[in-house]
Scaffold this active site. Structure first.
Site, PDB file in Angstrom:
ATOM      1  N   SER A  15       0.696  -1.305   0.011  1.00  0.00           N
ATOM      2  CA  SER A  15      -0.117  -0.086   0.125  1.00  0.00           C
ATOM      3  C   SER A  15       0.631   1.315  -0.173  1.00  0.00           C
ATOM      4  O   SER A  15       0.357   2.210  -0.890  1.00  0.00           O
ATOM      5  CB  SER A  15      -0.920  -0.088   1.198  1.00  0.00           C
ATOM      6  OG  SER A  15      -2.017  -1.158   1.258  1.00  0.00           O
ATOM      7  N   ARG A  40       0.885   7.863   6.039  1.00  0.00           N
ATOM      8  CA  ARG A  40       0.062   7.178   6.997  1.00  0.00           C
ATOM      9  C   ARG A  40      -1.217   7.860   6.949  1.00  0.00           C
ATOM     10  O   ARG A  40      -2.333   7.085   7.137  1.00  0.00           O
ATOM     11  CB  ARG A  40       0.857   6.960   8.369  1.00  0.00           C
ATOM     12  CG  ARG A  40      -0.210   6.004   9.074  1.00  0.00           C
ATOM     13  CD  ARG A  40       0.852   5.362  10.237  1.00  0.00           C
ATOM     14  NE  ARG A  40       1.913   4.701   9.604  1.00  0.00           N
ATOM     15  CZ  ARG A  40       1.869   3.475   9.237  1.00  0.00           C
ATOM     16  NH1 ARG A  40       0.674   2.715   9.270  1.00  0.00           N
ATOM     17  NH2 ARG A  40       2.930   2.925   8.833  1.00  0.00           N
ATOM     18  N   HIS A  43      -2.664   6.696   3.752  1.00  0.00           N
ATOM     19  CA  HIS A  43      -2.799   4.973   3.915  1.00  0.00           C
ATOM     20  C   HIS A  43      -4.162   4.876   4.549  1.00  0.00           C
ATOM     21  O   HIS A  43      -5.069   4.056   4.292  1.00  0.00           O
ATOM     22  CB  HIS A  43      -1.744   4.486   4.495  1.00  0.00           C
ATOM     23  CG  HIS A  43      -1.758   3.081   4.832  1.00  0.00           C
ATOM     24  ND1 HIS A  43      -2.210   2.618   6.016  1.00  0.00           N
ATOM     25  CD2 HIS A  43      -1.563   2.136   3.949  1.00  0.00           C
ATOM     26  CE1 HIS A  43      -2.120   1.259   5.984  1.00  0.00           C
ATOM     27  NE2 HIS A  43      -1.643   0.653   4.738  1.00  0.00           N
TER      28      HIS A  43
END
Length: 224
Positions: A15, A40, A43
Site C-alpha cells: 500500500s 500514513r 494510507h
C-alpha cells in the site's frame, strides 16, 4: 480473484509503495520530515488531498518525536475511536499512554452544568490533570476551540493534532489554533479545511509514535 498479498506486513508495504508512486505521478512533493505522517494519513483514508492540506508548525515532527521518546508521555483524544486506533505496542515501547475522558460521568455532568460540549469539558479535565499532554482532536472543533482558550491563558500542550471533521466551526478552529501554535512555538499538525476525523487523528499519532519508537516498518512491530 487470487489474492497476491495476504499478510498484514505485505499489505501495508505494498500500500505504501502504491501511494508513494501515485504521489509522484500527481506531483505531490512532501518534505522528508513530514512524509511518514502524510503517507500514513493517506494510507488510512485513501485521500491524496492530505498531501496538501496537512500543515505542520516549524519542527513539529522533531519536537513531537522528542516528547514521545520521553517515558510518561500522554496523548488525550476527543473520541474513543481515535483512542482505540492508536498503536498500543508503540506506546508500550515508549512507556507512554493514551486516554479519552468523553464517557466519564463527571464529564457529562460538567457539560450539562456549564452548557458546553463534552469535548470542551474533556479538555478542561485534561489540562487540569496533565501539565503538558499531547492533544489529538479528530472529531470536535469545540475541543480545539477550548484548548485554544487554555493556551491563551498560559497552558502549553506538548503537541496539538487538530484534525476535526465537519462544517460548523471546523475551519475557524483550525485556523485559530495554527496561528496560536505558530506564534508560541507549540508543535502542531493540522488538517486545514473541513476534512479530518478520528481515523486521521489516530494515523497522525501512529506515524509520530512509530517514528519515535523506530517502528515505521511493520517488521519492527513484530508483523510478518
Amino acid at each position: 480473484m487470487e489474492q497476491e498479498h495476504t499478510r498484514p506486513a505485505d499489505i501495508e508495504r505494498n500500500s505504501m509503495n502504491i501511494l508513494t508512486a501515485e504521489m509522484e505521478q500527481r506531483g505531490l512533493a512532501v518534505p522528508e520530515e513530514y512524509a511518514p505522517v502524510v503517507k500514513r494519513v493517506i494510507h488510512a483514508t485513501a485521500d491524496f488531498d492530505y498531501a496538501e492540506n496537512l500543515v505542520f508548525t516549524d519542527h513539529a515532527v522533531e519536537m513531537a518525536v522528542r516528547y514521545f521518546q520521553k517515558p510518561g508521555s500522554v496523548i488525550l483524544t476527543d473520541t474513543n475511536m481515535a483512542r482505540a486506533g492508536i498503536s498500543r505496542p508503540a506506546l508500550e515501547k515508549l512507556q507512554g499512554q493514551v486516554d479519552c475522558f468523553m464517557a466519564l460521568p463527571e464529564i457529562a455532568e460538567k457539560a450539562r452544568a456549564e452548557g458546553i460540549t463534552r469535548a470542551a469539558a474533556s479538555v478542561d479535565y485534561g489540562t487540569a490533570l496533565y501539565e503538558d499532554a499531547a492533544f489529538a482532536v479528530g472529531n470536535a472543533p469545540t475541543a480545539l476551540l477550548r484548548l485554544a482558550e487554555h493556551i491563551q491563558n498560559g497552558y502549553r500542550p506538548a503537541l496539538v493534532i487538530g484534525v476535526p471533521v465537519g462544517f460548523v466551526n471546523v475551519v475557524e478552529a483550525k485556523e485559530q489554533m495554527l496561528s496560536l501554535c505558530r506564534s508560541l512555538n507549540i508543535p502542531a499538525v493540522l488538517a486545514m479545511g473541513r476534512k479530518g476525523g478520528s481515523n486521521v487523528a489516530a494515523a497522525v499519532c501512529n506515524a509520530l509514535l512509530y517514528t519515535a519508537a523506530e517502528m515505521l516498518d511493520p517488521a519492527d512491530r513484530g508483523w510478518n
